[in-house]
Design a protein around this motif. Structure first.
Motif, PDB file in Angstrom:
ATOM      1  N   SER A  69      58.821 -25.379  38.507  1.00  0.00           N
ATOM      2  CA  SER A  69      58.531 -24.405  37.447  1.00  0.00           C
ATOM      3  C   SER A  69      57.901 -23.135  38.022  1.00  0.00           C
ATOM      4  N   ILE A  70      57.907 -22.095  37.210  1.00  0.00           N
ATOM      5  CA  ILE A  70      57.309 -20.814  37.627  1.00  0.00           C
ATOM      6  C   ILE A  70      55.804 -20.995  37.876  1.00  0.00           C
ATOM      7  N   LEU A  71      55.182 -21.853  37.061  1.00  0.00           N
ATOM      8  CA  LEU A  71      53.744 -22.110  37.237  1.00  0.00           C
ATOM      9  C   LEU A  71      53.477 -22.741  38.610  1.00  0.00           C
ATOM     10  N   PHE A 113      53.704 -20.146  41.221  1.00  0.00           N
ATOM     11  CA  PHE A 113      52.474 -19.338  41.186  1.00  0.00           C
ATOM     12  C   PHE A 113      51.334 -20.067  41.903  1.00  0.00           C
ATOM     13  N   VAL A 121      56.418 -15.299  42.298  1.00  0.00           N
ATOM     14  CA  VAL A 121      56.853 -15.511  40.909  1.00  0.00           C
ATOM     15  C   VAL A 121      57.989 -14.547  40.563  1.00  0.00           C
ATOM     16  N   ILE A 181      61.795 -15.491  39.536  1.00  0.00           N
ATOM     17  CA  ILE A 181      62.428 -15.070  38.271  1.00  0.00           C
ATOM     18  C   ILE A 181      63.751 -14.347  38.552  1.00  0.00           C
TER      19      ILE A 181
END
Lengths: 183, 306
Positions: A65-67, A70, A92, A96
């Motif tokens: 996931s993007i989290l 990060f 990030v 994306i």
């Protein structure tokens, strides 16, 4: 309605895999730091984490996931006293953009994937240079940054092969497990 | 049509979530720039916790480099022997010369009554993390508070100054290298004694700034720490002057920062009052608010008339 303790465990949850892949990302952060100790890579260690984030977001976007991306970036900054937030945001944004381009790239040949990765590396470096320039009103040693970007682009095929092999092995093991369950 | 609207509705929260993470990233950049104590504490704690793990991960990578280094050494053994013989001869000549100079120096000291300040002790540490990118030139070393290391302690090798301690953990510390953009070292030119400032540029060379206009640094002149500000002791070799274009001067560090494996930290002995650069805040005197009152202090009309 039964209580959570009475319900059977959800064995097909993707969460353990996601956590494992995020931990692997953190491991790559440490490996990247270890490579920096080589004289040849001084101040320009290849961006293994960026290659990993690119590969995962291209082929297994749901698994990383993007989290998680990060947090991997943040771990790198905390671990190596880097400027807080710079690498994490750059990672990030790269993730994306990779996701946005993945619909086209997923069916492309390797050369197209490689060139897309090269663009991502250039974007990543440009973003970091811009933030650095805004914060310090000066530019870092650009030769080191170009060397780092070049080294990362050059070593991408090796890293790609390793990741494809690891992914194939993982999928093979998962299929075998499923087959044994069906039997 | 309905499907498309549904998809748009589904992507909206995801877009918001992505934007939120990007926003947090930018906020962190500003928080990091503010140099808050909490952030530094978190950074020190995280790197302190994961340092042993990093050491384990880095061990095989280091071993591979050592292996390559060994192979290269074997290949250039003959060449190295010839070079070392010549160097040995040259060093013998220098040794004789230094013995003469040392004796002369000792005699001069007795005349001048100069005292060598013995206010530092050396602690040897191993560098365990080198700069991984051009954006930061910091180095992690073993030893921290357990060896009485404090912020501001100079870090040196046999060749000269490497940098100074910026963060101290329980068993690990972080060194801000000379070449980092945040590094400012007060210096003196060794032969002409002009003071100046060595400023890091995140590159191989340091910028030699704040020199007086009449200063004429010579090419290859040795640059030493001046001791101004009382954080670094005076007389530590920093680098050699290199001429840029016009009045631009640079400093080539005497220490090869790419090859730093072991360093010495010059700590203050136990019981020394000034052990941390934070302690130097007491020495900082801001400008007085009503400065005009103090301008003529000691020059009262009464004094003049008398």
């Amino acid at each position: 309605m039964s209580s959570p303790l009475e319900r059977p465990a959800e064995l097909s949850s993707p969460l353990p895999v996601q956590i494992l892949l995020a931990i692997f990302g953190c491991f790559l952060v440490l490996l990247e730091g270890a490579f920096a100790q080589w004289q040849v890579f001084f101040a320009s260690a290849p961006l293994l984490v960026l290659a990993y984030v690119f590969y995962m977001n291209l082929f297994f976007a749901n698994q990383l996931s993007i989290l998680a991306v990060f947090l991997i970036g943040l771990f790198s900054e905390l671990m190596f006293f880097d400027m807080l937030g710079m690498s994490a945001t750059a990672l990030v944004l790269s993730a994306i953009i990779t996701r946005w381009r993945s619909a086209v790239l997923i069916h492309s040949d390797f050369l197209e994937i490689w060139s897309a990765f090269s663009l991502i590396v250039l974007f990543y470096a440009s973003f970091k240079i811009s933030v650095y320039a805004i914060v310090y009103f000066s530019f870092p040693d650009l030769s080191d940054i170009f060397l780092q970007a070049g080294m990362t682009i050059l070593l991408f095929p090796v890293f790609y092969v390793l990741l494809v092999s690891a992914a194939s092995a993982g999928q093979f093991m998962a299929r075998r497990q499923m087959d044994s369950k069906i039997k | 049509m309905a499907g498309r609207t549904g998809r748009t509705r589904a992507t909206q929260p995801r877009r918001f979530y992505h934007l939120l993470i990007i926003l947090i990233g930018f906020v962190l950049i500003f928080v990091g720039k503010a140099d808050m104590l909490a952030v530094r504490t978190v950074q020190t704690s995280v790197s302190g916790i994961f340092a042993p793990l990093f050491d384990v991960v880095a061990a095989p990578v280091r071993a591979i480099e050592t292996m390559f280094e060994g192979m290269r050494t074997v290949a250039s053994l003959r060449e190295e022997t010839v070079r070392l013989r010549a160097e040995n001869e040259r060093l013998k000549r220098w040794q004789r010369r230094s013995e003469i100079l040392e004796s002369e120096n000792r005699q001069l000291r007795t005349v001048l009554g100069a005292v060598i300040p013995a206010d530092r002790q050396a602690v040897t540490a191993r560098a365990i993390a080198a700069p991984g990118s051009s954006f930061l030139h910091t180095m992690m070393i073993t030893h921290g508070r357990d060896k009485r290391i404090h912020r501001g302690d100079p870090v040196v090798t046999a060749d000269g100054l490497v940098g100074y301690i910026i963060e101290v953990g329980k068993r690990h510390s972080w060194v801000l290298m000379l070449s980092d953009v945040n590094s400012r070292i007060p210096i003196l030119l060794s032969t002409s004694s002009w003071p100046g400032l060595a400023i890091g540029q995140n590159s191989d060379m340091l910028s030699l700034s704040f020199l007086p206009l009449e200063a004429e640094p010579k090419e290859n002149e040795l640059v030493l720490t001046s001791g101004h500000g009382e954080i670094l002791p005076p007389g530590l070799p920093v680098g050699r002057v290199a001429r840029g274009g016009g009045r631009d001067f640079y400093i080539q560090p005497v220490v090869d920062l790419r090859r730093v494996a072991f360093v010495s930290i010059l700590v203050r002995p136990q019981g020394d009052g000034r052990q941390d650069i934070d302690g130097f805040a007491d020495f900082f005197t801001p400008l007085p608010e009503n400065d005009d009152k103090r301008l003529l202090e000691g020059f009262s009309p009464k004094d003049v008339l008398q």
